[in-house]
Write a protein that holds these residues in place. Structure first.
Motif, short mmCIF file in Angstrom:
data_model
loop_
_atom_site.label_atom_id
_atom_site.label_comp_id
_atom_site.label_asym_id
_atom_site.label_seq_id
_atom_site.Cartn_x
_atom_site.Cartn_y
_atom_site.Cartn_z
N ARG A 91 -6.23 3.10 -62.39
CA ARG A 91 -5.19 3.59 -63.29
C ARG A 91 -3.90 3.71 -62.48
O ARG A 91 -3.92 4.16 -61.33
CB ARG A 91 -5.56 4.93 -63.88
CG ARG A 91 -6.84 4.85 -64.69
CD ARG A 91 -6.65 5.47 -66.04
NE ARG A 91 -7.88 5.37 -66.82
CZ ARG A 91 -8.03 4.54 -67.83
NH1 ARG A 91 -7.05 3.75 -68.18
NH2 ARG A 91 -9.16 4.49 -68.49
N LYS A 92 -2.80 3.30 -63.06
CA LYS A 92 -1.51 3.27 -62.37
C LYS A 92 -1.18 4.62 -61.73
O LYS A 92 -0.71 4.68 -60.60
CB LYS A 92 -0.42 2.88 -63.37
CG LYS A 92 0.96 2.82 -62.79
CD LYS A 92 1.98 2.43 -63.85
CE LYS A 92 3.38 2.41 -63.30
NZ LYS A 92 4.36 2.02 -64.30
N ASN A 93 -1.47 5.71 -62.43
CA ASN A 93 -1.12 7.04 -61.92
C ASN A 93 -2.11 7.58 -60.90
O ASN A 93 -1.95 8.69 -60.42
CB ASN A 93 -0.97 8.03 -63.08
CG ASN A 93 -2.26 8.26 -63.82
OD1 ASN A 93 -3.20 7.47 -63.72
ND2 ASN A 93 -2.31 9.32 -64.59
N LYS A 94 -3.14 6.79 -60.54
CA LYS A 94 -4.14 7.25 -59.57
C LYS A 94 -4.16 6.40 -58.31
O LYS A 94 -5.10 6.45 -57.54
CB LYS A 94 -5.52 7.28 -60.22
CG LYS A 94 -5.58 8.25 -61.38
CD LYS A 94 -6.94 8.76 -61.62
CE LYS A 94 -6.87 9.81 -62.70
NZ LYS A 94 -7.94 10.72 -62.64
N ARG A 96 -3.32 6.08 -54.90
CA ARG A 96 -2.87 7.00 -53.86
C ARG A 96 -3.27 6.58 -52.45
O ARG A 96 -2.58 6.89 -51.50
CB ARG A 96 -3.43 8.39 -54.15
CG ARG A 96 -2.96 8.95 -55.48
CD ARG A 96 -3.52 10.34 -55.74
NE ARG A 96 -3.09 10.82 -57.03
CZ ARG A 96 -3.91 11.14 -58.00
NH1 ARG A 96 -5.21 11.04 -57.85
NH2 ARG A 96 -3.44 11.57 -59.15
#
Length: 149
Positions: A91-94, A96
């Motif tokens: 997912r783009k927001n994950k 890291r």
């Protein structure tokens, strides 16, 4: 191909139980994500076995913040799937970690398919259409051989 021993499979089961009691994930209901945790644990255990690392056997109620291991100053996230045609999906927001590893699991066998740097993943991703949240992915062809990590 890494063959997990009975002891390592038991460790994966134990880790899945520990993690399954943590935060709401995947199915968005606490306690219903055991299979995903079990599959992920097998990949992490196989990776640790190959690279001489240790898997943390602790509950992380807030998740692992997208990092499974640190090696040579880099954060590493192992993504494991049992899908017939494995892809590294994020997912783009994950996104890291510095490095992502794709593992494929079937029973007690795990194959470390390869690895990719975060920026290479971001620059070369495709989008899964028709999937909630439109996650990003790369195919095996984009991964470097695990022996080069």
């Amino acid at each position: 191909m890494i063959w997990l021993t009975d002891q390592e499979m038991n460790q994966a089961n134990e880790l899945a139980d520990i993690r399954n009691n943590g935060m709401t994930q995947y199915l968005r209901k606490p306690g219903q994500n055991r299979l995903q945790h079990f599959i992920g644990a097998k990949g992490e255990i196989a990776f640790a076995k190959v690279f001489g690392l240790t898997v943390e056997m602790v509950q992380k109620p807030e998740g692992d913040n997208g990092v499974d291991f640190f090696m040579d100053g880099r954060s590493i996230d192992v993504k494991t799937t049992e899908h017939q045609y494995p892809k590294l999906i994020m997912r783009k927001n994950k996104i890291r970690s510095d490095v992502y590893v794709l593992a494929h699991s079937k029973g007690n066998k795990v194959a470390l398919m390869g690895w990719i740097k975060k920026n290479t993943f971001i620059d070369n991703h495709k989008t899964l259409i028709g999937v909630e949240g439109s996650p990003w992915y790369v195919t095996n062809e984009m991964l470097k051989p695990i022996t080069t990590l």
